[in-house]
Design a protein around this motif. Structure first.
Motif, short mmCIF file in Angstrom:
data_model
loop_
_atom_site.label_atom_id
_atom_site.label_comp_id
_atom_site.label_asym_id
_atom_site.label_seq_id
_atom_site.Cartn_x
_atom_site.Cartn_y
_atom_site.Cartn_z
N UNK A 1 2.53 11.41 4.52
CA UNK A 1 1.41 10.92 5.33
C UNK A 1 1.46 9.39 5.39
N UNK A 2 0.91 8.85 6.48
CA UNK A 2 0.93 7.40 6.69
C UNK A 2 -0.18 6.73 5.89
N UNK A 3 0.17 5.65 5.23
CA UNK A 3 -0.85 4.80 4.60
C UNK A 3 -0.74 3.40 5.20
N UNK A 4 -1.85 2.67 5.22
CA UNK A 4 -1.89 1.38 5.91
C UNK A 4 -2.58 0.32 5.07
N UNK A 5 -2.22 -0.94 5.36
CA UNK A 5 -3.01 -2.07 4.87
C UNK A 5 -2.52 -2.81 3.65
N UNK A 6 -1.59 -2.21 2.90
CA UNK A 6 -1.12 -2.91 1.70
C UNK A 6 -2.19 -2.97 0.62
N UNK A 7 -1.83 -3.61 -0.49
CA UNK A 7 -2.77 -3.63 -1.62
C UNK A 7 -2.72 -4.95 -2.36
N UNK A 8 -3.45 -5.01 -3.46
CA UNK A 8 -3.46 -6.19 -4.33
C UNK A 8 -2.07 -6.48 -4.89
N UNK A 9 -1.15 -5.53 -4.75
CA UNK A 9 0.22 -5.73 -5.25
C UNK A 9 1.15 -6.30 -4.19
N UNK A 10 0.68 -6.50 -2.98
CA UNK A 10 1.57 -6.92 -1.89
C UNK A 10 1.82 -8.42 -1.87
#
Ligand SMILES: [Ca+2]
Ligand SMILES: [Ca+2]
Length: 377
Positions: free
Chosen positions: A331-340
């Protein structure tokens, strides 16, 4: 429903105890009548059960609350408790109505071409509602309390945790790791309630995004909330906040006027996080400015699941309300995180995307729900 009944009893007991506490508190000799008169409507500082109780007790003086059903304190506390109960019933996020329109999805200048960021294509999206922020621990907790839902990480008995979040003791128990990404460790007992494994807790993080939820878990929450996951197209249109062909929800500059607009990674990944933006890991939702649609943390903080199956091949043709492929494995996830960080995971752009199997969970992956306009609550 047995739980409901016992919940009701607990609430009644709480209410009685609260009235008693307020009465004791209001009778404290050091509080003069002026102080009490001046507190009407103000935030509670003492007993914590609301200004209404205090005002009732203060104006009427000391009385026998138990023996007098007409006593205003009774009425006030009843109202206050009913209000609190209503709030407890619905902790779901506020939604933002996003009007139907064409927008440009994807990019012709992909930073990570193998992710299928391009080509840029004209996409129509019907009006929909989007939750203002990522689903929080507190909101997910309410869902679990009401339904008894058990997440996939709990059923599997482990979940992936970013190495830097773990203490030495937990780390020493792990031998297995992900070859391509050795900073991801499968931690036994890690789940939404224990984000870094046994011994860790969400108590101090109730307003942070819920983590360690799989796509299936996210689906279950949104269904319970009478909402649904956004499609990738809806998510991306929401991310862009009304701007066209920009990298980020707020424009093309990562740090406009030197300000941080999202919870990302500063420093060297994965060895050194300077946390210039104020947060090493997740932040309370809404800690950074909203985008043009009033949506918070749409990039950064936690990754967000979308409804679509993963596919990297897109055509430049116009599309209306695309829903992705009919089937798939991820499945697609979006937006990145605090780790990006740009050096490693430059995926905090609206056109960026990534994927996981629907039963995966990790300490940087969450979600928010969407809904059709008629379902707006
Ligand atoms: Ca950060
Ligand atoms: Ca996010």
């Amino acid at each position: 429903h047995p739980e409901r009944g016992s919940e009701g009893r607990v609430m009644l007991l709480r209410a009685v105890f609260c009235v008693y506490l307020c009465w004791v508190w209001s009778a404290r000799p050091e509080l003069g009548p002026e102080t009490q008169a001046g507190t009407g409507g103000a935030a509670p500082t003492g007993c914590g059960c609301g200004a209404a109780n205090r005002a009732g007790a203060g104006n009427e003086g000391e009385g026998d609350l138990a023996g007098n059903s007409e006593h205003p304190a009774d009425k006030y506390s009843k109202d206050a408790n009913e209000e609190a109960a209503a709030q407890e019933m619905d902790l779901r996020s506020k939604m933002v109505l996003i009007q139907s329109n064409w927008f440009l999805m994807g990019t012709d200048e992909p930073a990570i071409p193998q992710d299928g960021e391009g080509p840029q294509r004209k996409v129509w999206v019907d009006s929909f509602n989007m939750e203002q922020h990522e689903v929080t621990n507190k909101q997910f907790q309410q869902f679990v309390t009401q339904t008894g839902y058990i997440t996939e990480a709990e059923r599997f008995g482990d979940s992936f945790v970013f190495e830097e979040m773990l203490n030495k003791e937990v780390k020493s128990t792990i031998s297995q790791m992900v070859a391509a990404a050795p900073w991801w460790l499968p931690v036994k007992g890690a789940n939404w309630k224990h984000p870094e494994g046994p011994g860790s807790s969400i108590l101090q993080r109730l307003d942070h995004p819920v983590l360690h939820v799989s796509w299936n878990d996210a689906q279950a929450y949104c269904k319970w909330a009478q909402r649904r996951l956004p499609t990738e197209a809806e998510w991306e249109y929401a991310c862009r906040g009304g701007l066209q062909d920009r990298l980020y929800p707020w424009g093309n500059k990562l740090l406009p006027k030197g300000q941080h607009y999202a919870n990302l990674w500063q420093g060297e990944f994965p060895s050194h996080n300077t946390a210039e933006d104020g947060y090493i890991t997740t932040s309370p939702v809404m800690s950074f400015p909203a985008n043009g649609f009033g949506l918070y943390d749409i990039v950064g903080n936690a990754w967000e699941w979308t409804a679509d199956w993963w596919n990297i091949h897109h055509t430049p043709q116009e599309a209306r309300n695309p829903r992705g492929p009919k089937s798939g494995t991820d499945r697609v996830k979006k937006g990145g995180s605090y780790m990006c960080h740009k050096s490693y995971c430059y995926r905090y752009r609206c056109a960026a995307r990534s994927q996981n199997t629907p039963d995966s969970s990790a300490s940087n992956l969450g979600f928010r729900c969407a809904a059709d306009p008629e379902l707006r609550v």
